[in-house]
Design a protein around this motif. Sequence first.
Motif, PDB file in Angstrom:
ATOM      1  N   VAL A  37       0.841  -1.200   0.000  1.00 62.60           N
ATOM      2  CA  VAL A  37       0.000   0.000   0.000  1.00 62.60           C
ATOM      3  C   VAL A  37       0.876   1.250   0.000  1.00 62.60           C
ATOM      4  CG1 VAL A  37      -1.723   1.319   1.293  1.00 62.60           C
ATOM      5  CG2 VAL A  37      -1.907  -1.164   1.158  1.00 62.60           C
ATOM      6  N   ILE A  38       1.888   1.276   0.851  1.00 64.01           N
ATOM      7  CA  ILE A  38       2.780   2.438   0.931  1.00 64.01           C
ATOM      8  C   ILE A  38       3.539   2.602  -0.377  1.00 64.01           C
ATOM      9  CG2 ILE A  38       4.745   3.442   2.155  1.00 64.01           C
ATOM     10  CD1 ILE A  38       3.740   1.897   4.643  1.00 64.01           C
ATOM     11  N   GLY A  39       4.002   1.481  -0.951  1.00 63.74           N
ATOM     12  CA  GLY A  39       4.713   1.561  -2.220  1.00 63.74           C
ATOM     13  C   GLY A  39       3.828   2.082  -3.338  1.00 63.74           C
ATOM     14  N   GLY A  42       3.497   5.739  -2.790  1.00 60.76           N
ATOM     15  CA  GLY A  42       4.779   6.435  -2.911  1.00 60.76           C
ATOM     16  C   GLY A  42       5.326   6.882  -1.577  1.00 60.76           C
ATOM     17  N   PHE A  43       4.453   7.391  -0.725  1.00 56.06           N
ATOM     18  CA  PHE A  43       4.823   7.784   0.631  1.00 56.06           C
ATOM     19  C   PHE A  43       3.537   8.026   1.410  1.00 56.06           C
ATOM     20  CE2 PHE A  43       4.493  11.718  -1.795  1.00 56.06           C
ATOM     21  CZ  PHE A  43       3.742  12.541  -0.971  1.00 56.06           C
ATOM     22  N   VAL A  44       3.668   8.069   2.724  1.00 56.86           N
ATOM     23  CA  VAL A  44       2.548   8.389   3.604  1.00 56.86           C
ATOM     24  C   VAL A  44       3.005   9.505   4.538  1.00 56.86           C
ATOM     25  CG1 VAL A  44       1.011   7.555   5.412  1.00 56.86           C
ATOM     26  CG2 VAL A  44       1.586   6.063   3.493  1.00 56.86           C
ATOM     27  N   GLN A  45       2.299  10.622   4.513  1.00 59.33           N
ATOM     28  CA  GLN A  45       2.695  11.761   5.337  1.00 59.33           C
ATOM     29  C   GLN A  45       2.497  11.465   6.814  1.00 59.33           C
ATOM     30  OE1 GLN A  45       1.241  15.606   4.124  1.00 59.33           O
ATOM     31  NE2 GLN A  45       1.520  16.493   6.162  1.00 59.33           N
ATOM     32  N   MET A  58      -4.520   7.241   9.640  1.00 59.78           N
ATOM     33  CA  MET A  58      -5.825   7.400   8.991  1.00 59.78           C
ATOM     34  C   MET A  58      -5.720   7.186   7.478  1.00 59.78           C
ATOM     35  SD  MET A  58      -8.582  10.313   9.925  1.00 59.78           S
ATOM     36  CE  MET A  58     -10.326  10.006   9.616  1.00 59.78           C
ATOM     37  N   ILE A  59      -4.596   7.608   6.877  1.00 65.81           N
ATOM     38  CA  ILE A  59      -4.392   7.394   5.440  1.00 65.81           C
ATOM     39  C   ILE A  59      -4.368   5.904   5.128  1.00 65.81           C
ATOM     40  CG2 ILE A  59      -2.694   7.609   3.580  1.00 65.81           C
ATOM     41  CD1 ILE A  59      -1.939  10.360   4.880  1.00 65.81           C
ATOM     42  N   THR A  87       9.461  14.581   2.338  1.00 68.52           N
ATOM     43  CA  THR A  87       9.026  14.888   0.970  1.00 68.52           C
ATOM     44  C   THR A  87       8.683  16.371   1.023  1.00 68.52           C
ATOM     45  OG1 THR A  87       6.774  14.143   1.535  1.00 68.52           O
ATOM     46  CG2 THR A  87       8.230  12.553   0.464  1.00 68.52           C
ATOM     47  N   HIS A  88       7.401  16.710   0.895  1.00 69.47           N
ATOM     48  CA  HIS A  88       6.982  18.081   1.196  1.00 69.47           C
ATOM     49  C   HIS A  88       6.841  18.262   2.696  1.00 69.47           C
ATOM     50  CE1 HIS A  88       3.473  15.538   1.177  1.00 69.47           C
ATOM     51  NE2 HIS A  88       2.866  16.432   1.933  1.00 69.47           N
ATOM     52  N   ASP A  89       6.811  17.138   3.415  1.00 71.07           N
ATOM     53  CA  ASP A  89       6.705  17.115   4.870  1.00 71.07           C
ATOM     54  C   ASP A  89       7.282  15.782   5.328  1.00 71.07           C
ATOM     55  OD1 ASP A  89       5.936  17.751   7.512  1.00 71.07           O
ATOM     56  OD2 ASP A  89       4.157  18.803   6.768  1.00 71.07           O
ATOM     57  N   ALA A  90       7.361  15.553   6.637  1.00 66.91           N
ATOM     58  CA  ALA A  90       7.845  14.278   7.139  1.00 66.91           C
ATOM     59  C   ALA A  90       6.949  13.155   6.626  1.00 66.91           C
ATOM     60  CB  ALA A  90       7.867  14.285   8.662  1.00 66.91           C
ATOM     61  N   SER A  91       7.569  12.067   6.151  1.00 71.47           N
ATOM     62  CA  SER A  91       6.815  10.998   5.510  1.00 71.47           C
ATOM     63  C   SER A  91       7.486   9.652   5.747  1.00 71.47           C
ATOM     64  CB  SER A  91       6.713  11.236   3.998  1.00 71.47           C
ATOM     65  OG  SER A  91       6.050  12.446   3.693  1.00 71.47           O
ATOM     66  N   ILE A  92       6.693   8.585   5.604  1.00 71.07           N
ATOM     67  CA  ILE A  92       7.190   7.216   5.566  1.00 71.07           C
ATOM     68  C   ILE A  92       7.284   6.804   4.103  1.00 71.07           C
ATOM     69  CG2 ILE A  92       6.708   4.821   6.169  1.00 71.07           C
ATOM     70  CD1 ILE A  92       7.327   6.373   8.634  1.00 71.07           C
ATOM     71  N   LEU A  93       8.465   6.301   3.707  1.00 71.12           N
ATOM     72  CA  LEU A  93       8.711   5.956   2.310  1.00 71.12           C
ATOM     73  C   LEU A  93       9.217   4.522   2.200  1.00 71.12           C
ATOM     74  CD1 LEU A  93      10.380   9.080   2.713  1.00 71.12           C
ATOM     75  CD2 LEU A  93       9.632   8.973   0.350  1.00 71.12           C
TER      76      LEU A  93
END
Length: 401
Positions: A37-39, A42-45, A58-59, A87-93
């Motif tokens: 899902v994360i892949g 692309g990323f999850v903020q 929640m995402i 990314t534009h903010d802290a994220s899990i990638l």
Amino acid sequence: MARPVIDNATARRLFLHRHGLGAGPSGPATGEGLAQVIGDLGFVQVDSVNTVARAHDMILWSRRQAYKPASLRWLNDRKRATFEHWTHDASILPMAQFPHWRLKFARDAARMKQRWTQWQGGGFHAEIDRVLTHISDHGPVGSGDLAEQRPEKSTGWWDWHPSKTALEYLWRAGELSVSRREGFRKIYDLTERVIPPEALNARFDEAETVDWACAAALDRLGFATSGELAAFWDLVRPAEAKAWVADAVEMGRVIEVEIALAQGGTRSVVMWPETLETLTQLSPIPPRLRILSPFDPALRDRNRAERLFGFHYRIEIFVPEAKRRYGYYVFPVMEGDRMIGRIDMKCDRSRGGLDVTGFWPEPGVRMGKGRHVRLMKELERVTRLTGCPDLRLSPGWLRHS
């Protein structure tokens, strides 16, 4: 030749499929399934606001409603299938993207070092070295763990905010990585002690990373302008994305099309030729009602959300209460491929209750019995995510559009 024109309904359907909202939120929500899902996204903020649930939780829950927050922590902190960065903010990638982030490390380090040196003077460099040496010698730390590690002579910079700023710089520069979180507090360690060797040792040159970033962004958006490609990861510069699009069009890698907008007119974008060819094969969006995070990737670009869905959405945190039209932190509500409203709610964890103070339907949206039932079912699902089982509706919570 005239550019193909893609109608608004088809554009929304493609966009939602690419953002993991084109099917019901079922399927595996742990391990490889969660990593997929994360892949795909692309990323999850990552966000600290926890009025209902944290943004990243929640995402992921919106796409896999069997999801539990502990599953992400295991995937990131123990399995090391993902890493945390900017990314534009802290994220899990996804961990596979780490080698491409070296370009961001280098660019952010140069920018921050120049800015902070001008701001704080020469002491900046010594204090960065001090923090890095401490972690190398003593192991992972959070910002509070270095509170007493002060130099003998004040530098101004260190006294301003010692650990937080040093750790932030070293993290953004790639010398440190987030090893884990305790609560929501980041614990940092040397990058070579966090990132698996296969990702740590892989290298791409600048041109390869620019090509990957633009192509991978287009994969996840379905269609985009060069500016949207640059903004997706916030990894490449707008001029680089613009040049990539121009070259890709010239070589026939991408095609130019027109996307019909929700409020009339069209917008010129590019997409892969094979995407255009498969538009008629896209399955309809399920009519399910969903409450989304304010930071959901499908809505992160507020201007694009308005162009595509006709949904004007802003968080009114800094708007005086007397001037707010809605609550200060309302959650978008989607039904099928439409944005149908926004809801103000908060989890009172001390009393185990989810308090709903207002739901505002979008203009033209009627709250008939069926829609009301679907909203109640989604709110019940939210109570299970939050662990606040008592759903409490304030008097007059259902507002007029």
